[in-house]
Design a protein around this motif. Structure first.
Motif, short mmCIF file in Angstrom:
data_model
loop_
_atom_site.label_atom_id
_atom_site.label_comp_id
_atom_site.label_asym_id
_atom_site.label_seq_id
_atom_site.Cartn_x
_atom_site.Cartn_y
_atom_site.Cartn_z
N THR A 19 26.77 25.25 -42.83
CA THR A 19 27.08 24.91 -41.45
C THR A 19 27.03 23.40 -41.29
O THR A 19 26.14 22.75 -41.80
CB THR A 19 26.04 25.55 -40.51
N LYS A 63 23.93 25.40 -29.14
CA LYS A 63 24.30 26.29 -28.04
C LYS A 63 23.04 26.72 -27.31
O LYS A 63 22.22 27.48 -27.85
CB LYS A 63 25.05 27.51 -28.56
N GLY A 95 20.37 28.68 -25.16
CA GLY A 95 20.20 30.12 -24.97
C GLY A 95 18.83 30.58 -25.42
O GLY A 95 17.99 29.81 -25.88
N LEU A 144 21.45 23.85 -34.26
CA LEU A 144 21.81 24.75 -33.17
C LEU A 144 22.12 23.90 -31.95
O LEU A 144 21.28 23.10 -31.53
CB LEU A 144 20.65 25.71 -32.87
N HIS A 204 20.62 35.63 -36.29
CA HIS A 204 22.05 35.52 -36.03
C HIS A 204 22.36 34.36 -35.09
O HIS A 204 23.00 34.53 -34.06
CB HIS A 204 22.58 36.83 -35.44
N LEU A 205 21.94 33.18 -35.48
CA LEU A 205 22.20 32.00 -34.65
C LEU A 205 23.67 31.63 -34.73
O LEU A 205 24.28 31.72 -35.80
CB LEU A 205 21.33 30.83 -35.11
N PRO A 206 24.28 31.21 -33.62
CA PRO A 206 25.70 30.86 -33.62
C PRO A 206 26.02 29.77 -34.64
O PRO A 206 25.44 28.70 -34.61
CB PRO A 206 25.96 30.35 -32.20
N GLY A 207 26.91 30.08 -35.58
CA GLY A 207 27.34 29.12 -36.59
C GLY A 207 26.53 29.14 -37.87
O GLY A 207 26.89 28.48 -38.83
N SER A 208 25.44 29.89 -37.93
CA SER A 208 24.62 29.92 -39.14
C SER A 208 24.92 31.16 -39.96
O SER A 208 25.12 32.24 -39.42
CB SER A 208 23.14 29.90 -38.77
N ARG A 209 24.91 30.99 -41.26
CA ARG A 209 25.08 32.11 -42.18
C ARG A 209 23.74 32.58 -42.73
O ARG A 209 23.69 33.44 -43.58
CB ARG A 209 25.97 31.70 -43.34
N TYR A 269 17.01 33.16 -28.01
CA TYR A 269 17.27 33.82 -29.27
C TYR A 269 16.03 34.62 -29.65
O TYR A 269 15.03 34.04 -30.10
CB TYR A 269 17.65 32.80 -30.34
#
Length: 154
Positions: A52, A85, A87, A83, A94-99, A89
């Motif tokens: 990322t 975004k 919000g 991170l 499952h953070l936005p943009g993380s694998r 969590y």
């Protein structure tokens, strides 16, 4: 038309073509290259170990982000993720943009200048909590966070 006149009529076109060919790299020349950062360090869009990108120009400009480091010293030599975004969590899987699943994997954190972060030791916003202030650095988190809230101001 004389040979000299023909030469003079096409010479400017030939010169322009040569200049353009020398100035524009071909796709072959560009293979494997990335834009360098202004400081000459890591490229601006270089992927981190988690695959990322680091803080985007937008995230840095807004100041609303939190960076996770797998190591205890804010080092990017291991996994690193940003991170940006805001919000809540309930887990860091499952953070936005993380694998990568960051639950119990965050060794250190850096909070952006316009962000406030609250971390909890357990998933679902339970266990011990700690509020991390804007612009702060946390080189060693113990225990490691399992849930998080990112808020932004401005």
């Amino acid at each position: 038309m004389s040979t000299r006149r023909k030469f003079l009529s096409i010479a400017p076109l030939a010169l322009v073509a040569l200049l353009l060919a020398g100035c524009n790299p071909t796709p072959k020349d560009m293979a494997g290259t990335e834009p360098a950062s202004p400081s000459g360090g890591t490229p601006l869009n270089a992927p981190t170990d988690s695959g990322t990108p680091g803080p985007s120009n937008t995230a840095q400009a807004s100041g609303c982000f939190v960076e996770f480091y797998d190591s205890d010293d804010l080092s990017t030599s291991k996994d690193h993720f940003t991170l940006s975004k805001p919000g809540r969590y309930q887990n860091l899987a499952h953070l936005p943009g993380s694998r990568q699943d960051w639950t119990n994997e965050v060794g250190s954190m850096r909070v952006g200048p316009k962000a406030t972060v609250t971390i909890w030791t357990d998933t679902g916003f339970s266990g011990q909590s700690l509020q991390l202030q804007s612009g702060s650095k946390h080189p060693a988190l113990d225990p490691q966070p399992s849930s998080l809230k990112l808020s932004c101001r401005g």
